[in-house]
Each structure stands twice: as C-alpha cells, then as structure tokens.
Design a protein around this motif. Sequence first.
Motif, PDB file in Angstrom:
ATOM      1  N   ASN A  61       0.831  -1.203   0.000  1.00 24.16           N
ATOM      2  CA  ASN A  61       0.000   0.000   0.000  1.00 24.16           C
ATOM      3  C   ASN A  61       0.867   1.255   0.000  1.00 24.16           C
ATOM      4  O   ASN A  61       0.682   2.177   0.808  1.00 24.16           O
ATOM      5  N   ASP A  62       1.824   1.271  -0.919  1.00 24.76           N
ATOM      6  CA  ASP A  62       2.769   2.389  -0.967  1.00 24.76           C
ATOM      7  C   ASP A  62       3.320   2.523  -2.388  1.00 24.76           C
ATOM      8  O   ASP A  62       3.333   1.560  -3.160  1.00 24.76           O
ATOM      9  N   ILE A  63       3.773   3.728  -2.720  1.00 20.34           N
ATOM     10  CA  ILE A  63       4.423   3.959  -4.007  1.00 20.34           C
ATOM     11  C   ILE A  63       5.905   3.645  -3.882  1.00 20.34           C
ATOM     12  O   ILE A  63       6.454   3.568  -2.768  1.00 20.34           O
ATOM     13  N   TYR A  64       6.581   3.487  -5.028  1.00 23.54           N
ATOM     14  CA  TYR A  64       7.997   3.144  -5.011  1.00 23.54           C
ATOM     15  C   TYR A  64       8.651   3.566  -6.316  1.00 23.54           C
ATOM     16  O   TYR A  64       7.997   3.827  -7.325  1.00 23.54           O
ATOM     17  N   LEU A  65       9.966   3.584  -6.292  1.00 29.67           N
ATOM     18  CA  LEU A  65      10.790   3.778  -7.488  1.00 29.67           C
ATOM     19  C   LEU A  65      11.871   2.717  -7.488  1.00 29.67           C
ATOM     20  O   LEU A  65      12.633   2.603  -6.516  1.00 29.67           O
ATOM     21  N   LYS A  66      11.919   1.914  -8.554  1.00 30.24           N
ATOM     22  CA  LYS A  66      12.948   0.884  -8.717  1.00 30.24           C
ATOM     23  C   LYS A  66      13.780   1.206  -9.947  1.00 30.24           C
ATOM     24  O   LYS A  66      13.273   1.775 -10.916  1.00 30.24           O
ATOM     25  N   ALA A  67      15.042   0.820  -9.919  1.00 29.32           N
ATOM     26  CA  ALA A  67      15.921   1.023 -11.076  1.00 29.32           C
ATOM     27  C   ALA A  67      16.989  -0.051 -11.070  1.00 29.32           C
ATOM     28  O   ALA A  67      17.392  -0.558 -10.014  1.00 29.32           O
ATOM     29  N   GLY A  68      17.476  -0.391 -12.288  1.00 32.51           N
ATOM     30  CA  GLY A  68      18.506  -1.410 -12.374  1.00 32.51           C
ATOM     31  C   GLY A  68      19.102  -1.503 -13.770  1.00 32.51           C
ATOM     32  O   GLY A  68      18.889  -0.646 -14.633  1.00 32.51           O
ATOM     33  N   ILE A  69      19.840  -2.567 -13.990  1.00 30.61           N
ATOM     34  CA  ILE A  69      20.500  -2.827 -15.258  1.00 30.61           C
ATOM     35  C   ILE A  69      19.893  -4.084 -15.881  1.00 30.61           C
ATOM     36  O   ILE A  69      19.241  -4.883 -15.194  1.00 30.61           O
ATOM     37  N   ASN A  70      20.096  -4.247 -17.179  1.00 28.51           N
ATOM     38  CA  ASN A  70      19.598  -5.440 -17.847  1.00 28.51           C
ATOM     39  C   ASN A  70      20.562  -5.909 -18.933  1.00 28.51           C
ATOM     40  O   ASN A  70      21.305  -5.112 -19.515  1.00 28.51           O
ATOM     41  N   MET A  71      20.561  -7.207 -19.159  1.00 25.58           N
ATOM     42  CA  MET A  71      21.344  -7.846 -20.211  1.00 25.58           C
ATOM     43  C   MET A  71      20.434  -8.823 -20.931  1.00 25.58           C
ATOM     44  O   MET A  71      19.553  -9.426 -20.321  1.00 25.58           O
ATOM     45  N   GLY A  72      20.640  -8.960 -22.238  1.00 24.29           N
ATOM     46  CA  GLY A  72      19.747  -9.837 -22.965  1.00 24.29           C
ATOM     47  C   GLY A  72      20.313 -10.348 -24.274  1.00 24.29           C
ATOM     48  O   GLY A  72      21.402  -9.959 -24.708  1.00 24.29           O
ATOM     49  N   VAL A  73      19.540 -11.225 -24.889  1.00 27.53           N
ATOM     50  CA  VAL A  73      19.829 -11.753 -26.220  1.00 27.53           C
ATOM     51  C   VAL A  73      18.562 -11.587 -27.040  1.00 27.53           C
ATOM     52  O   VAL A  73      17.463 -11.947 -26.594  1.00 27.53           O
ATOM     53  N   GLY A  74      18.694 -11.006 -28.232  1.00 32.49           N
ATOM     54  CA  GLY A  74      17.513 -10.766 -29.044  1.00 32.49           C
ATOM     55  C   GLY A  74      17.763 -11.016 -30.513  1.00 32.49           C
ATOM     56  O   GLY A  74      18.864 -11.373 -30.933  1.00 32.49           O
ATOM     57  N   ARG A  75      16.716 -10.818 -31.285  1.00 31.49           N
ATOM     58  CA  ARG A  75      16.837 -10.888 -32.733  1.00 31.49           C
ATOM     59  C   ARG A  75      15.890  -9.866 -33.339  1.00 31.49           C
ATOM     60  O   ARG A  75      14.846  -9.524 -32.772  1.00 31.49           O
ATOM     61  N   ILE A  76      16.265  -9.356 -34.485  1.00 35.74           N
ATOM     62  CA  ILE A  76      15.450  -8.402 -35.223  1.00 35.74           C
ATOM     63  C   ILE A  76      15.539  -8.755 -36.700  1.00 35.74           C
ATOM     64  O   ILE A  76      16.590  -9.217 -37.178  1.00 35.74           O
ATOM     65  N   GLY A  77      14.453  -8.562 -37.422  1.00 34.35           N
ATOM     66  CA  GLY A  77      14.469  -8.885 -38.850  1.00 34.35           C
ATOM     67  C   GLY A  77      13.133  -8.601 -39.495  1.00 34.35           C
ATOM     68  O   GLY A  77      12.180  -8.163 -38.848  1.00 34.35           O
ATOM     69  N   THR A  78      13.049  -8.860 -40.771  1.00 33.99           N
ATOM     70  CA  THR A  78      11.836  -8.610 -41.527  1.00 33.99           C
ATOM     71  C   THR A  78      10.853  -9.761 -41.372  1.00 33.99           C
ATOM     72  O   THR A  78      11.240 -10.925 -41.233  1.00 33.99           O
ATOM     73  N   PHE A  79       9.566  -9.421 -41.376  1.00 29.11           N
ATOM     74  CA  PHE A  79       8.510 -10.427 -41.380  1.00 29.11           C
ATOM     75  C   PHE A  79       8.260 -10.877 -42.807  1.00 29.11           C
ATOM     76  O   PHE A  79       8.130 -10.064 -43.719  1.00 29.11           O
ATOM     77  N   GLU A  80       8.186 -12.180 -42.994  1.00 28.97           N
ATOM     78  CA  GLU A  80       7.862 -12.730 -44.305  1.00 28.97           C
ATOM     79  C   GLU A  80       6.915 -13.913 -44.129  1.00 28.97           C
ATOM     80  O   GLU A  80       6.924 -14.589 -43.106  1.00 28.97           O
ATOM     81  N   ILE A  81       6.085 -14.146 -45.149  1.00 27.60           N
ATOM     82  CA  ILE A  81       5.173 -15.281 -45.117  1.00 27.60           C
ATOM     83  C   ILE A  81       5.913 -16.526 -45.596  1.00 27.60           C
ATOM     84  O   ILE A  81       6.442 -16.562 -46.705  1.00 27.60           O
ATOM     85  N   GLU A  82       5.944 -17.542 -44.745  1.00 35.31           N
ATOM     86  CA  GLU A  82       6.615 -18.787 -45.110  1.00 35.31           C
ATOM     87  C   GLU A  82       5.754 -19.573 -46.098  1.00 35.31           C
ATOM     88  O   GLU A  82       4.519 -19.486 -46.071  1.00 35.31           O
ATOM     89  N   PRO A  83       6.380 -20.324 -47.013  1.00 33.64           N
ATOM     90  CA  PRO A  83       5.617 -21.143 -47.964  1.00 33.64           C
ATOM     91  C   PRO A  83       4.683 -22.103 -47.244  1.00 33.64           C
ATOM     92  O   PRO A  83       5.081 -22.803 -46.318  1.00 33.64           O
ATOM     93  N   GLY A  84       3.419 -22.100 -47.668  1.00 31.43           N
ATOM     94  CA  GLY A  84       2.437 -22.981 -47.054  1.00 31.43           C
ATOM     95  C   GLY A  84       1.895 -22.503 -45.728  1.00 31.43           C
ATOM     96  O   GLY A  84       1.175 -23.241 -45.048  1.00 31.43           O
ATOM     97  N   ASP A  85       2.230 -21.264 -45.317  1.00 26.88           N
ATOM     98  CA  ASP A  85       1.785 -20.723 -44.035  1.00 26.88           C
ATOM     99  C   ASP A  85       1.307 -19.299 -44.255  1.00 26.88           C
ATOM    100  O   ASP A  85       2.018 -18.472 -44.824  1.00 26.88           O
ATOM    101  N   ASP A  86       0.096 -18.992 -43.801  1.00 21.03           N
ATOM    102  CA  ASP A  86      -0.466 -17.661 -43.988  1.00 21.03           C
ATOM    103  C   ASP A  86       0.055 -16.648 -42.966  1.00 21.03           C
ATOM    104  O   ASP A  86      -0.147 -15.449 -43.129  1.00 21.03           O
TER     105      ASP A  86
END
Length: 233
Positions: free
Chosen positions: A21-46
């Motif tokens: 029942n109280d407000i707060y402020l949290k802060a920290g660091i983060n590390m990750g693994v990701g991917r980014i790329g174009t969307f495409e329709i695969e053959p045989g899949d809508d």
Amino acid sequence: MKSLFFILSFVISVHTFAFENDIYLKAGINMGVGRIGTFEIEPGDDDKEIAAHNYFGSYGFNTHVGYRWKRYELSASSTIFFGKVNDLSFKVNDNKFTGSGNYQNLMVYPTLKYFIPWEPLNSWRIAAGVSPIFSQQTVRLKEFISTGPFQGNKFKLTYDSVGWGVSLGFEEHLELKEMHPVYIEISYFSLYSVKSYLVDTTDPTKTNILSSQTKENDVGAETFMISMGIVLF
C-alpha cells in the motif's frame, strides 16, 4: 508455551514482511539476447514470421515507478538497451537496405504484477508480470548498400513498434522499502513495427526524415532479458 509463541511470531513475521500500500521507485540494469528482422510469409503458411533475422547481445537500464498492494503491483516502466547488428535487410518504401550498425530499443509500458503466495526461498517473493509494449527501435547504419539514391554513413532506420511482454522474477521480502530490497527478473518481449522512417543524421541538431512508411508487421523483434536492480525509495 514460550517456544510455541516464538515460532508463531516468526511465521507471522515472515508472511507479513514487505512494504505494501505504498508507491515506489525501482531502477537497475539489464542484459539480454535478441533478434530483429523482416517479417515474411513462409511457404504454405499464412502467418508472417521473422525470416531474415539477426541475433545480437544487448545491455541497458530499466526504471519502474508504481504502487504496490499486498499481492499486486502496477507500475509505469521503461527499458532501454543497446547492441550491434550485422547484415540486416530492410525496406522503407521502395528503398532496400542491407547493412550493419548500432541498435537501440527504447520501450515504455505499464506492468501488472502478481506476487505468488508460495515462498520457497526465505525472505524472497516470486512475482509474475504482463505488459503491453510501446517501443521505438533504431539502427544507426555504419555501412550499408542501398537500392535507392542514399549513400554515405549518416543515416538511421527507426521503427515505431508495439507488442507485449511477460516476466517472472524474485524480490527480497523486506519489511520496509527504505531497506532497499533488490530484485532479479527474467523477461520476454515480442514487438512488431507499425511505422518506419529513414532519417538523415548529418546534422545532429535537426531531424531530417527522408522517407517514411506506415506498414504493420514489416519488422519484428524478440528479446530474452535478465534484469536486476534495487528499490530506491
């Protein structure tokens, strides 16, 4: 009788720890693994999938301002992380790009968390969360090949994106937020673009948009992230 009273007091204190029942402020660091790329329709899949993609590591920071009840927590959160991508293929209108550069992702989102009653670790609580995501992804091109009239290395591709995220984490179960509980969290984010821009960055004092396109599901991104931090106040 005294021993029984002590045991009951200890059990009750363990289960009533943690500020609520109280407000707060949290802060920290983060590390990750990701991917980014174009969307495409695969053959045989809508359905569109991330076809031409690039995997990369990232690092960054996270902040959370919110309100906590006994079992729930609602926060306004932001996360920014950076990485490097190579050999990406993108398209803005009729301009096709293949290139490499520095990647940046700024996400803002509300988060609803639920603290699970089960506490397998002493003085630690488990929290599960869900979030709608609003994001701006940027690739600052260092070197690229373009089918359009754009040459040089002073360009960036920017994508306004939306998506969702889920998280599962641990937080110290302390009596007061002034004791600065720490937290560690594993998150998954999924994003897709709704608008793309090609921006000339030759003059850093001006925003010179050369081309833009409103198109959903053009570029997708996914990230697995580990975040850690502390309750500041």
